[in-house]
Design a protein around this motif. Structure first.
Motif, short mmCIF file in Angstrom:
data_model
loop_
_atom_site.label_atom_id
_atom_site.label_comp_id
_atom_site.label_asym_id
_atom_site.label_seq_id
_atom_site.Cartn_x
_atom_site.Cartn_y
_atom_site.Cartn_z
N ASP A 114 -9.66 78.81 -37.40
CA ASP A 114 -10.97 78.79 -37.60
C ASP A 114 -11.66 77.86 -36.25
N ASP B 297 -10.65 78.30 -32.55
CA ASP B 297 -10.37 79.50 -32.23
C ASP B 297 -12.24 79.23 -31.89
N THR B 298 -13.06 78.87 -32.20
CA THR B 298 -14.65 79.44 -32.90
C THR B 298 -14.85 77.70 -31.79
N SER B 299 -14.58 77.13 -31.97
CA SER B 299 -14.84 75.63 -30.78
C SER B 299 -14.54 75.57 -29.74
N ARG B 300 -13.25 76.79 -29.08
CA ARG B 300 -12.54 76.87 -27.79
C ARG B 300 -13.95 77.55 -27.38
N ALA B 301 -13.98 78.58 -28.14
CA ALA B 301 -15.24 79.73 -27.74
C ALA B 301 -17.03 79.04 -26.62
N LEU B 302 -16.96 77.92 -27.80
CA LEU B 302 -18.64 77.22 -27.58
C LEU B 302 -17.90 76.59 -26.73
N GLU C 129 -15.72 76.55 -24.21
CA GLU C 129 -15.34 77.19 -22.87
C GLU C 129 -16.81 78.27 -22.00
N GLY C 130 -17.65 78.42 -23.65
CA GLY C 130 -18.85 78.90 -22.80
C GLY C 130 -19.85 77.84 -22.60
N SER D 222 -16.90 79.19 -37.81
CA SER D 222 -17.34 80.52 -37.51
C SER D 222 -18.23 80.86 -38.52
#
Length: 392
Positions: free
Chosen positions: A262, A265-270, A272-273, A293
């Motif tokens: 988790d 996945d959450t950190s990668r989205a932050l 990359e965003g 998350s």
């Protein structure tokens, strides 16, 4: 290949005392190695996590906890394209400033030090690596890079709201920041943020394991907990009739894996965003970039609440807390009243102290550096009582 927002040795901000670079190791590898070889790191072997060190060889100590945090942090850092060596250095150092008897000892020492600015284990870690470790000819401390020091100082987030405002900041942090600006008003690097949440992952998982082993609660007590209950259900489905010890291990390693996945996945989205062309952009973005998350964070709060009620505040643990609190409460005033009781190598420094506050910080350095075992032995010698046996 590392991400553009990773900390790179080539762009590290250097050391307070300049040194020639190693031909074989990066500056962050040297930081990590100096931490591992420090006296404070070795002492973690006999400093408690939750249980007092003498209670059993199977329970986590600060040393085994720090190693587990570093392993988790390396995995996450590598998955996110960050600098694994810097992450590991911060992870290994994060508990160097802990007192004997864990947070119990810290609470007792903080109360005793309140007239002199209080005591904070995170600030004490910085004091250890910048001053109290005295092995090198040219400087006190370990002379770590700025990048590692800022990770130690603020891996949990900014310490102040504005640059230069150190009101309310623990003494050791303010003292060092005055000579080596750690930018306490910004977030730390992504690597340091990984180390901080790896700490959460490690202790949530191993405190469940240690609490079960200690008999403070049972598998049936945790069956309704989020993450934990589904992990046991999956093990029972895949391995019906598995013996209890293997069942426990298989379930808790799934809990471990769920937290790590988790966070990645959450950190990668932050990451990359956002617009993060370099590591400094992470520091200045005004928010954490490494996070769980929302759903998992809420579930972790439920697990923590359970552990607080059934482990950290369990009657057996609270009884020991009261006893070891007395150890710190007895030792500190004795050294304040008679500093000659401190070891011989401390006496030259005592002679040069300016006031009572300086003496109190020196005494706190000494008491905080004790292991559980040494503190108990010294208390027994000074008072003639075995506090764990007598309960006085």
């Amino acid at each position: 290949m590392r991400a553009p927002y990773a900390c790179e040795p080539e762009t590290a901000r250097g050391r307070l005392f300049p040194e020639e670079e190693s031909a074989f190791r990066s500056c962050f590898q040297r930081d990590r190695d100096r931490i591992i070889h420090s006296s404070a790191f070795r002492r973690l072997k006999h400093k408690t996590q939750v249980f007092v060190e003498h209670e059993g060889d199977f329970y986590r100590t600060r040393l085994t906890h720090s190693i587990e945090v570093a392993q988790v942090a390396r995995t996450i850092s590598n998955a996110l394209g960050l600098n694994v060596d810097l992450t590991e250095a911060v992870a290994l150092a994060h508990d160097l400033g802990h007192t004997p008897f864990g947070h119990t000892g810290e609470d007792a020492l903080d109360a005793l030090m309140r007239p002199f600015g209080g005591f904070d284990h995170n600030a004490q870690t910085l004091r250890i690596v910048t001053r109290l470790e005295r092995h090198y000819a040219e400087f006190d401390g370990l002379n770590l890079t700025w990048d590692t020091l800022e990770g130690i100082a603020k891996h949990n987030g900014p310490v102040v709201t504005a640059r230069g405002n150190t009101e309310g900041v623990p003494y050791a942090l303010a003292e060092y920041d005055a000579v080596h600006d750690l930018e306490l008003h910004t977030h730390a690097s992504a690597e340091a943020q990984v180390a901080a949440l790896s700490d959460d992952i490690a202790y949530n998982n191993h405190d469940l394991h240690d609490g079960l082993r200690a008999g403070l609660f049972s598998e049936s007590d945790i069956a309704e907990l989020p993450i934990v209950g589904p992990a046991y259900d999956e093990v029972d489905r895949l391995y019906p009739g598995l013996d209890p010890y293997r069942r426990r291990h298989e379930a808790l390693r799934r809990v471990f894996g769920a937290m790590v996945s988790d966070l990645i996945d959450t950190s990668r989205a932050l990451l990359e965003g956002g617009e993060f062309p370099n590591a400094q952009a992470i520091r200045e973005c005004g928010r954490p970039v490494i996070a769980f998350s929302g759903g998992l964070w809420a579930e972790l709060r439920q697990i923590r609440a359970f552990l607080f009620e059934n482990m950290y505040r369990a009657p057996r643990v609270m009884e020991q807390r009261a006893r070891v609190t007395k150890v710190v409460e007895d030792l500190f005033p004795r050294f304040m009243a008679d500093p000659s009781l401190l070891p011989a190598r401390w006496q030259d420094e005592i002679a040069g102290l300016r006031d009572e506050s300086a003496l109190a910080r020196l005494v706190a350095d000494y008491v905080a550096g004790m292991t559980d075992r040494f503190a108990l032995q010294l208390h027994a010698e000074m008072t003639g009582t075995d506090i764990l046996m007598d309960g006085h």
